[in-house]
Scaffold this motif. Structure first.
Motif, PDB file in Angstrom:
ATOM      1  N   THR A  50       0.696  -1.165  -0.009  1.00 22.98           N
ATOM      2  CA  THR A  50       0.159   0.048  -0.049  1.00 22.98           C
ATOM      3  C   THR A  50       1.039   1.156   0.115  1.00 22.98           C
ATOM      4  OG1 THR A  50      -0.126  -0.182   2.493  1.00 22.98           O
ATOM      5  CG2 THR A  50      -2.158  -1.194   1.038  1.00 22.98           C
ATOM      6  N   GLY A  51       2.148   1.162   0.163  1.00 23.66           N
ATOM      7  CA  GLY A  51       2.886   2.280   0.130  1.00 23.66           C
ATOM      8  C   GLY A  51       2.965   3.132   1.275  1.00 23.66           C
ATOM      9  N   THR A  52       1.860   4.141   1.578  1.00 26.48           N
ATOM     10  CA  THR A  52       1.880   4.990   2.292  1.00 26.48           C
ATOM     11  C   THR A  52       0.637   4.981   3.179  1.00 26.48           C
ATOM     12  OG1 THR A  52       1.178   6.894   1.280  1.00 26.48           O
ATOM     13  CG2 THR A  52       3.466   7.032   1.829  1.00 26.48           C
ATOM     14  N   VAL A  53      -0.298   4.170   2.611  1.00 31.99           N
ATOM     15  CA  VAL A  53      -1.653   3.880   2.953  1.00 31.99           C
ATOM     16  C   VAL A  53      -1.786   2.946   3.900  1.00 31.99           C
ATOM     17  CG1 VAL A  53      -4.040   3.475   2.271  1.00 31.99           C
ATOM     18  CG2 VAL A  53      -2.585   4.541   0.576  1.00 31.99           C
ATOM     19  N   CYS A  54      -2.478   3.328   5.132  1.00 31.30           N
ATOM     20  CA  CYS A  54      -2.361   2.353   6.530  1.00 31.30           C
ATOM     21  C   CYS A  54      -3.329   1.447   6.731  1.00 31.30           C
ATOM     22  CB  CYS A  54      -1.856   3.520   7.556  1.00 31.30           C
ATOM     23  SG  CYS A  54      -3.624   4.541   7.854  1.00 31.30           S
ATOM     24  N   HIS A  55      -4.160   1.324   5.432  1.00 26.21           N
ATOM     25  CA  HIS A  55      -5.284   0.264   5.447  1.00 26.21           C
ATOM     26  C   HIS A  55      -5.698  -0.178   3.908  1.00 26.21           C
ATOM     27  CE1 HIS A  55      -6.705   4.284   4.600  1.00 26.21           C
ATOM     28  NE2 HIS A  55      -7.387   3.671   3.662  1.00 26.21           N
ATOM     29  N   LEU A  56      -6.260  -1.313   4.008  1.00 25.85           N
ATOM     30  CA  LEU A  56      -6.579  -1.714   2.599  1.00 25.85           C
ATOM     31  C   LEU A  56      -8.000  -1.119   2.226  1.00 25.85           C
ATOM     32  CD1 LEU A  56      -6.164  -5.602   2.574  1.00 25.85           C
ATOM     33  CD2 LEU A  56      -4.670  -3.558   1.514  1.00 25.85           C
ATOM     34  N   GLU A  57      -8.474  -0.824   0.919  1.00 29.62           N
ATOM     35  CA  GLU A  57      -9.329  -0.291   0.434  1.00 29.62           C
ATOM     36  C   GLU A  57     -10.002  -1.482  -0.492  1.00 29.62           C
ATOM     37  OE1 GLU A  57      -9.066   3.720  -0.951  1.00 29.62           O
ATOM     38  OE2 GLU A  57      -7.883   4.244   1.102  1.00 29.62           O
ATOM     39  N   ALA A  58     -11.448  -1.285  -0.740  1.00 28.65           N
ATOM     40  CA  ALA A  58     -12.000  -2.176  -1.610  1.00 28.65           C
ATOM     41  C   ALA A  58     -11.498  -2.103  -3.070  1.00 28.65           C
ATOM     42  CB  ALA A  58     -13.607  -1.762  -1.906  1.00 28.65           C
ATOM     43  N   GLU A  59     -10.813  -0.894  -3.487  1.00 24.25           N
ATOM     44  CA  GLU A  59     -10.330  -0.847  -4.777  1.00 24.25           C
ATOM     45  C   GLU A  59      -8.933  -1.545  -5.017  1.00 24.25           C
ATOM     46  OE1 GLU A  59      -9.216   3.192  -5.679  1.00 24.25           O
ATOM     47  OE2 GLU A  59      -9.153   2.921  -7.834  1.00 24.25           O
ATOM     48  N   MET A  60      -8.267  -1.564  -3.848  1.00 22.20           N
ATOM     49  CA  MET A  60      -6.795  -2.188  -3.814  1.00 22.20           C
ATOM     50  C   MET A  60      -7.431  -3.883  -3.991  1.00 22.20           C
ATOM     51  SD  MET A  60      -5.141  -0.380  -0.854  1.00 22.20           S
ATOM     52  CE  MET A  60      -5.013   1.094  -0.391  1.00 22.20           C
TER      53      MET A  60
ATOM     54  N   GLY B 231      -7.441 -11.084 -12.703  1.00 17.22           N
ATOM     55  CA  GLY B 231      -6.732 -12.271 -13.395  1.00 17.22           C
ATOM     56  C   GLY B 231      -7.306 -13.619 -12.579  1.00 17.22           C
ATOM     57  N   TRP B 232      -7.735 -13.336 -11.545  1.00 14.70           N
ATOM     58  CA  TRP B 232      -8.067 -14.490 -10.681  1.00 14.70           C
ATOM     59  C   TRP B 232      -9.783 -14.936 -11.067  1.00 14.70           C
ATOM     60  CZ3 TRP B 232      -6.303 -14.452  -4.923  1.00 14.70           C
ATOM     61  CH2 TRP B 232      -4.977 -14.702  -4.801  1.00 14.70           C
ATOM     62  N   ASN B 233      -9.825 -16.083 -11.516  1.00 16.56           N
ATOM     63  CA  ASN B 233     -11.025 -16.825 -11.661  1.00 16.56           C
ATOM     64  C   ASN B 233     -11.829 -16.864 -10.146  1.00 16.56           C
ATOM     65  OD1 ASN B 233     -13.416 -17.787 -12.637  1.00 16.56           O
ATOM     66  ND2 ASN B 233     -12.694 -19.376 -13.964  1.00 16.56           N
ATOM     67  N   LEU B 234     -12.969 -16.064  -9.742  1.00 16.46           N
ATOM     68  CA  LEU B 234     -13.275 -16.493  -8.407  1.00 16.46           C
ATOM     69  C   LEU B 234     -14.388 -17.864  -8.686  1.00 16.46           C
ATOM     70  CD1 LEU B 234     -14.623 -12.861  -7.557  1.00 16.46           C
ATOM     71  CD2 LEU B 234     -12.467 -14.217  -6.816  1.00 16.46           C
ATOM     72  N   ASP B 235     -14.591 -18.213  -9.537  1.00 16.62           N
ATOM     73  CA  ASP B 235     -15.357 -19.437  -9.796  1.00 16.62           C
ATOM     74  C   ASP B 235     -14.730 -20.728  -9.365  1.00 16.62           C
ATOM     75  OD1 ASP B 235     -17.940 -18.365 -10.594  1.00 16.62           O
ATOM     76  OD2 ASP B 235     -17.092 -18.239 -12.790  1.00 16.62           O
ATOM     77  N   GLU B 236     -13.145 -20.504  -9.404  1.00 22.11           N
ATOM     78  CA  GLU B 236     -12.159 -21.478  -9.239  1.00 22.11           C
ATOM     79  C   GLU B 236     -11.945 -21.444  -7.467  1.00 22.11           C
ATOM     80  OE1 GLU B 236      -9.079 -21.216 -11.847  1.00 22.11           O
ATOM     81  OE2 GLU B 236     -10.501 -21.792 -13.488  1.00 22.11           O
ATOM     82  N   LEU B 237     -12.602 -20.679  -7.028  1.00 22.54           N
ATOM     83  CA  LEU B 237     -12.211 -20.288  -5.370  1.00 22.54           C
ATOM     84  C   LEU B 237     -13.384 -20.636  -4.469  1.00 22.54           C
ATOM     85  CD1 LEU B 237     -10.151 -17.003  -4.811  1.00 22.54           C
ATOM     86  CD2 LEU B 237      -9.306 -19.353  -4.649  1.00 22.54           C
ATOM     87  N   ASP B 238     -12.950 -21.103  -3.320  1.00 24.22           N
ATOM     88  CA  ASP B 238     -14.279 -21.569  -2.115  1.00 24.22           C
ATOM     89  C   ASP B 238     -14.113 -20.523  -1.322  1.00 24.22           C
ATOM     90  OD1 ASP B 238     -15.255 -23.938  -3.746  1.00 24.22           O
ATOM     91  OD2 ASP B 238     -13.610 -24.793  -2.760  1.00 24.22           O
ATOM     92  N   CYS B 239     -12.683 -19.992  -1.032  1.00 22.21           N
ATOM     93  CA  CYS B 239     -12.541 -19.098   0.357  1.00 22.21           C
ATOM     94  C   CYS B 239     -11.446 -18.283   0.095  1.00 22.21           C
ATOM     95  CB  CYS B 239     -12.291 -20.240   1.359  1.00 22.21           C
ATOM     96  SG  CYS B 239     -12.398 -19.531   2.959  1.00 22.21           S
ATOM     97  N   LEU B 240     -11.667 -17.151   0.432  1.00 23.87           N
ATOM     98  CA  LEU B 240     -10.588 -16.036   0.320  1.00 23.87           C
ATOM     99  C   LEU B 240     -10.309 -15.335   1.415  1.00 23.87           C
ATOM    100  CD1 LEU B 240      -8.663 -14.337  -1.936  1.00 23.87           C
ATOM    101  CD2 LEU B 240     -10.736 -12.802  -1.964  1.00 23.87           C
ATOM    102  N   PHE B 241      -9.037 -15.167   1.751  1.00 27.63           N
ATOM    103  CA  PHE B 241      -8.705 -14.405   3.088  1.00 27.63           C
ATOM    104  C   PHE B 241      -8.008 -13.247   2.739  1.00 27.63           C
ATOM    105  CE2 PHE B 241      -9.294 -18.714   4.533  1.00 27.63           C
ATOM    106  CZ  PHE B 241      -9.912 -18.507   5.758  1.00 27.63           C
ATOM    107  N   ILE B 242      -8.329 -12.028   3.398  1.00 28.63           N
ATOM    108  CA  ILE B 242      -7.803 -10.776   3.116  1.00 28.63           C
ATOM    109  C   ILE B 242      -7.043 -10.399   4.517  1.00 28.63           C
ATOM    110  CG2 ILE B 242      -7.982  -8.606   2.301  1.00 28.63           C
ATOM    111  CD1 ILE B 242     -10.855  -9.416   0.993  1.00 28.63           C
ATOM    112  N   GLU B 243      -5.847 -10.451   4.373  1.00 29.36           N
ATOM    113  CA  GLU B 243      -5.046 -10.012   5.668  1.00 29.36           C
ATOM    114  C   GLU B 243      -4.912  -8.455   5.556  1.00 29.36           C
ATOM    115  OE1 GLU B 243      -1.367 -11.756   6.924  1.00 29.36           O
ATOM    116  OE2 GLU B 243      -0.830  -9.950   7.699  1.00 29.36           O
ATOM    117  N   ASN B 244      -5.446  -7.674   6.378  1.00 33.72           N
ATOM    118  CA  ASN B 244      -5.154  -6.334   6.338  1.00 33.72           C
ATOM    119  C   ASN B 244      -3.930  -5.814   6.725  1.00 33.72           C
ATOM    120  OD1 ASN B 244      -6.094  -3.386   5.923  1.00 33.72           O
ATOM    121  ND2 ASN B 244      -8.014  -3.892   6.521  1.00 33.72           N
ATOM    122  N   VAL B 245      -3.554  -4.321   6.444  1.00 37.06           N
ATOM    123  CA  VAL B 245      -2.229  -3.662   7.102  1.00 37.06           C
ATOM    124  C   VAL B 245      -2.451  -3.878   8.679  1.00 37.06           C
ATOM    125  CG1 VAL B 245      -1.045  -1.599   7.239  1.00 37.06           C
ATOM    126  CG2 VAL B 245      -2.127  -2.424   5.051  1.00 37.06           C
TER     127      VAL B 245
END
Ligand code: MG
Ligand code: ZN
Length: 224
Positions: free
Chosen positions: A98-108, A115-129
């Motif tokens: 994120t560079g200087t941004v201290c949190h994730l945003e939906a756009e990121m 490029g990821w095909n969501l149909d090929e996933l069951d579960c996704l984890f997002i680790e925030n800053v």
């Protein structure tokens, strides 16, 4: 002397911030629709730096990968060290720097999914800053938000950062193997969590020893 009063600055800043948040909310809603349409369960992790998000996530990914198609996005200000660590779980991982941004945003998140095909996933984890303040304001389109606090941080984290506990669905107390050494008062921690977020589900665990991981994984599997 010019006696014309300065235009009030604060309202303008608030206005800009409101627009940013509104834009984020709209994008997060779109993301949530996409995740649901593709039947991907999405969980995000927030905590202060060093609470053990990455260690916890590595264990969770490793436990899940035999049963379902799982992937992770990991946010940090700099370095891709955490992505490299998570890659040891042998699942697809992408770093968001994120560079200087201290949190994730939906756009990121949206960009990182390119490029990821969501149909090929069951579960996704997002680790925030690592940050307990502004991530509370940014919806990432997740289904479940986990707030982590380690026993080394003290029992009053929920009282100091009530907003993030309020926006989360599940609290995880990490590094429970160190609880005795740091004289962590579990009862008081639980009481503090319940006082800011009554009814919140709380897990106590250690990614290092594996203690408490099964209970958490059972909850997760019930949601997949
Ligand atoms: Mg990390
Ligand atoms: Zn921030």
């Amino acid at each position: 002397m010019n006696n014309t009063p300065h235009p009030p600055r604060l309202p303008r800043l608030i206005e800009v911030r409101k627009n940013v948040l509104k834009r984020n909310d709209l994008l997060a809603r779109k993301l949530r629709d996409r995740f649901r349409a593709a039947s991907v369960f999405v969980a995000s992790l927030v905590s202060s730096p060093g609470a053990g998000k990455t260690a916890f996530l590595e264990k969770t990914l490793t436990a899940l990968r035999a049963q379902c198609r799982v992937a992770a996005l990991v946010g940090d200000l700099a370095t891709d060290n955490d992505a490299a660590r998570l890659a040891r779980a042998e699942v697809p991982v992408r770093q968001i720097t994120t560079g200087t941004v201290c949190h994730l945003e939906a756009e990121m998140v949206e960009r990182a999914l390119d490029g990821w095909n969501l149909d090929e996933l069951d579960c996704l984890f997002i680790e925030n800053v690592g940050n307990l303040v502004c991530p509370s304001s940014y919806d990432l389109g997740e289904e479940m938000r986990l707030v982590l606090m380690s026993v080394t941080e003290g029992e009053d984290k929920p009282l100091k950062y009530p907003t993030i506990f309020n926006t989360a669905d599940v609290a995880i107390i990490t590094k429970i193997d160190l609880a005795a050494a740091v004289e962590f008062d579990l009862k008081s921690a639980r009481r503090n969590i319940q006082s800011v977020r009554p009814g919140m589900r709380v897990f106590e665990l250690s990614a290092k020893t594996g203690e408490g991981m099964d209970e958490w994984l059972r909850l997760l599997q019930s949601r997949l």
